[in-house]
Design an enzyme around this catalytic site. Sequence first.
Site, short mmCIF file in Angstrom:
data_model
loop_
_atom_site.label_atom_id
_atom_site.label_comp_id
_atom_site.label_asym_id
_atom_site.label_seq_id
_atom_site.Cartn_x
_atom_site.Cartn_y
_atom_site.Cartn_z
N TRP A 147 -3.71 -1.95 -1.29
CA TRP A 147 -3.73 -3.23 -2.01
C TRP A 147 -4.09 -4.25 -0.95
O TRP A 147 -3.32 -4.51 -0.03
CB TRP A 147 -2.36 -3.52 -2.62
CG TRP A 147 -2.36 -4.74 -3.48
CD1 TRP A 147 -2.77 -4.84 -4.77
CD2 TRP A 147 -1.91 -6.05 -3.10
NE1 TRP A 147 -2.61 -6.14 -5.22
CE2 TRP A 147 -2.09 -6.90 -4.21
CE3 TRP A 147 -1.38 -6.60 -1.93
CZ2 TRP A 147 -1.76 -8.24 -4.20
CZ3 TRP A 147 -1.05 -7.95 -1.92
CH2 TRP A 147 -1.24 -8.76 -3.04
N LYS A 156 2.09 -2.21 -8.19
CA LYS A 156 3.41 -2.04 -8.81
C LYS A 156 4.53 -2.52 -7.91
O LYS A 156 5.50 -3.10 -8.35
CB LYS A 156 3.59 -0.55 -9.12
CG LYS A 156 4.89 -0.22 -9.82
CD LYS A 156 4.74 -0.36 -11.30
CE LYS A 156 6.04 -0.15 -12.04
NZ LYS A 156 6.14 -1.06 -13.19
N GLU A 166 -1.27 -10.21 -17.68
CA GLU A 166 -1.54 -9.27 -16.59
C GLU A 166 -2.38 -8.07 -17.01
O GLU A 166 -3.11 -7.53 -16.19
CB GLU A 166 -0.26 -8.83 -15.89
CG GLU A 166 0.68 -8.01 -16.72
CD GLU A 166 1.96 -7.66 -15.95
OE1 GLU A 166 1.92 -7.52 -14.73
OE2 GLU A 166 3.00 -7.52 -16.61
N ARG A 189 1.21 1.63 -5.99
CA ARG A 189 1.42 0.64 -4.94
C ARG A 189 0.15 -0.13 -4.59
O ARG A 189 0.19 -1.07 -3.79
CB ARG A 189 1.96 1.31 -3.68
CG ARG A 189 3.27 2.03 -3.90
CD ARG A 189 3.69 2.74 -2.66
NE ARG A 189 4.26 1.82 -1.70
CZ ARG A 189 5.54 1.53 -1.60
NH1 ARG A 189 6.40 2.10 -2.41
NH2 ARG A 189 5.97 0.68 -0.72
N HIS A 192 7.19 -31.55 -26.31
CA HIS A 192 7.16 -32.32 -25.06
C HIS A 192 5.88 -32.08 -24.27
O HIS A 192 5.85 -32.30 -23.06
CB HIS A 192 8.39 -32.00 -24.22
CG HIS A 192 9.67 -32.36 -24.91
ND1 HIS A 192 10.07 -33.65 -25.13
CD2 HIS A 192 10.60 -31.57 -25.51
CE1 HIS A 192 11.21 -33.66 -25.81
NE2 HIS A 192 11.55 -32.40 -26.04
N CYS A 215 0.86 -1.17 0.00
CA CYS A 215 0.00 0.00 0.00
C CYS A 215 0.90 1.22 0.00
O CYS A 215 2.10 1.11 0.23
CB CYS A 215 -0.87 -0.01 1.24
SG CYS A 215 -1.74 -1.56 1.45
N LYS A 253 3.11 -10.34 -19.86
CA LYS A 253 2.53 -9.03 -20.18
C LYS A 253 1.08 -9.19 -20.62
O LYS A 253 0.21 -8.46 -20.19
CB LYS A 253 3.29 -8.33 -21.32
CG LYS A 253 4.61 -7.69 -21.02
CD LYS A 253 4.57 -6.44 -20.21
CE LYS A 253 4.66 -6.75 -18.74
NZ LYS A 253 5.95 -6.84 -18.15
N ASN A 273 1.17 0.03 5.73
CA ASN A 273 1.61 -0.74 4.57
C ASN A 273 2.33 -1.97 5.10
O ASN A 273 3.28 -1.82 5.86
CB ASN A 273 2.55 0.11 3.71
CG ASN A 273 3.28 -0.72 2.67
OD1 ASN A 273 2.77 -1.73 2.20
ND2 ASN A 273 4.48 -0.30 2.32
N GLY A 274 1.88 -3.17 4.74
CA GLY A 274 2.55 -4.38 5.21
C GLY A 274 1.55 -5.37 5.77
O GLY A 274 0.35 -5.28 5.49
N GLU A 277 8.14 -13.52 -20.86
CA GLU A 277 7.78 -12.13 -20.54
C GLU A 277 6.58 -11.68 -21.40
O GLU A 277 5.67 -11.01 -20.91
CB GLU A 277 9.01 -11.23 -20.76
CG GLU A 277 8.76 -9.73 -20.75
CD GLU A 277 8.22 -9.19 -19.42
OE1 GLU A 277 8.08 -9.94 -18.46
OE2 GLU A 277 7.90 -7.99 -19.39
C1 F6R Z 1 5.19 -7.43 -14.41
C2 F6R Z 1 5.74 -6.77 -13.26
C3 F6R Z 1 6.10 -7.58 -12.08
C4 F6R Z 1 7.41 -7.07 -11.46
C5 F6R Z 1 7.71 -7.83 -10.17
C6 F6R Z 1 9.03 -7.39 -9.56
O1 F6R Z 1 4.94 -6.52 -15.43
O2 F6R Z 1 5.90 -5.58 -13.24
O3 F6R Z 1 6.19 -8.94 -12.40
O4 F6R Z 1 8.43 -7.25 -12.39
O5 F6R Z 1 6.69 -7.61 -9.26
O6 F6R Z 1 9.01 -6.03 -9.24
P1 F6R Z 1 10.34 -5.24 -9.00
O7 F6R Z 1 11.09 -5.21 -10.28
O8 F6R Z 1 9.91 -3.88 -8.55
O9 F6R Z 1 11.11 -5.98 -7.94
#
Ligand code: F6R
Length: 608
Positions: free
Chosen positions: A74, A603, A487, A27, A503, A2, A484, A98-99, A480
């Site tokens: 969050w 994020k 998500e 966040r 496989h 958060c 993308k 936060n936590g 990746e």
């Molecule tokens: C996907 C994404 C997440 C972050 C992951 C690590 O688009 O953004 O998978 O890559 O949560 O976050 P950081 O890089 O901030 O440690």
Amino acid sequence: MCGIVGILGKEPVAPLLVDALRRLEYRGYDSAGVATLEDGRLTRRRAEGKLRNLEARLKDEPLAGTIGIGHTRWATHGRPTERNAHPHATDRLAVVHNGIIENFRELRQRLEAEGDVFETETDTEVVARLVTHEMRKTNDPAAAVAAALPQLHGAFALAFLFDGHEELMIGARKGAPLAVGYGEGEMYLGSDALALAPFTQTISYLDDGDWVVLDRKGAVIRDAFGAKADRPKIRTSAGAFLVDKGNHRHFMAKEIHEQPEVVGRTLAHYLDMANGRVRMPADLPFDWAKLDRITMSACGTAYYAGLVGKYWFERFARIPVEIDVASEFRYREAPLSAAGLSVVISQSGETADTLAGLRYAKEQGQHVLSIVNVPTSTIARESSAAAPTLAGPEIGVASTKAFTCQLAVLACLAIGAGRARGTLDAERERELVAELVKVPGLMADALKHEAAVEHVARDIAKTTDVLFLGRGTNYPLALEGALKLKEISYIHAEGYAAGELKHGPIALIDETMPVVVLAPRDAIFEKTVSNMQEVAARGGRIILIAEETAADEAGLVPAGMIPMAPMAPEFAAIVYAVPAQLLAYYAAVTLGKDVDQPRNLAKSVTVE
Ligand code: F6R
């Protein structure tokens, strides 16, 4: 995960709190709330959903007061309803958190047994009631917080506001970041420097276990043992970055388009272009030539960047690389040799699992090199050395420019390590540097094919499942690309090493499922062509991301084609990331999804 903020100001704080929360919304964005003291009395407004709902609420029912706290959530404990939204309050105080308080059930039972009646399912209400309980004994807010903090297990950043106390705010930090901001007759608390950027650039980061008592004149910081602690005041540059979308509809689009510039900036930091050499970070506390192994850990997209880096370190520097997702690494008790180096990768520098992995490696006596985008983050500060990515603030929840900047740094470090270990000679280093220098231009070229990607994405948006295939460094990119798409568009996608297709996943191929193949012209291009033939033979719908002539050469008529410029294969993964990101972006836009704030995500993942 958060975001929290606190302001002891001179003007009405509610709009300032909302402004700070806007910068913290990355966040978490399940719900938001603020509390102020109106004529000394605690008052709060909260709203379920995005921050705009809270803003609307405040428009209808404004809050006065020049001291206040705010929160964007969050959800961890309790659904994201208004009732569970922060600040949580009693008759004596309000708190934002936060936590996670791990022992909240036990504390709740104890407090309930003593007569407390809880209103929410959250762990945070326990903090509010516990401190209130202590206040009944002492009537002293600081003594009450000091008595309550050791009873809380878990990770937290907290900000408290007390009824009747216009000149007092208390913050505490254990395992989640919290910064103190210094103004002129004003003081601040915030989860990060970015939140405080409009108000001040002078901040101190609290250390783990610290708590702080603020009034408008300053702050007294104490450590976990209650002793006064001096935490350095630093000037941050967070204010220099404008957090807006420019001409783009979404932050993600803006950030995808920024990549030629920010990857260029990152490369310029690590490359001595005139002499064709890599410039390694100064004063590293280890010798690349003496390393026997690198152990990497990271989460999500940063983990995939590390997977690409593994190929480069092993190829250029001949160092074995072991890599794990940090949530596994931190618990699997990996034996780490004293001659090994740990590398952690993180955009935010606050990811709880990655931080725990870093701490584990340090406990085992290893040096830790972090590749981070936020230079003032906990991960950067706790590492033995930090290699910055110069992506600038990344606001879109789906990581894009931070990923390609991580790749740029990993490529440079792998080349520099190769030179230090004698596995690359000066000539090869020059060649590789020359290839890296071309990358930003090639990314700009890739962006010119946006219309072709949008066309293909419209088709993808009609499906429910997508496979991504790649080989070598494009295998992690396939992972990746799938992440993308999942998500932000909520379309199910899987990434596979193209050679693994037969496989198992080949059983999924039918005439409806798109198979996105990332196929730069590399030494194993022919093998990838064979895999595409296997898909085509089963009626599969290939979406090819490759040089324009590749389909003809492979004798294929793909269902979709995203053309790429010819390029040397070594760093093609950095360039091919662009269409993979755009594909997800346009699929999500076509489906009308909230691209920058996809459901259930945040994020910065500062909880386990
Ligand atoms: C996907 C994404 C997440 C972050 C992951 C690590 O688009 O953004 O998978 O890559 O949560 O976050 P950081 O890089 O901030 O440690």
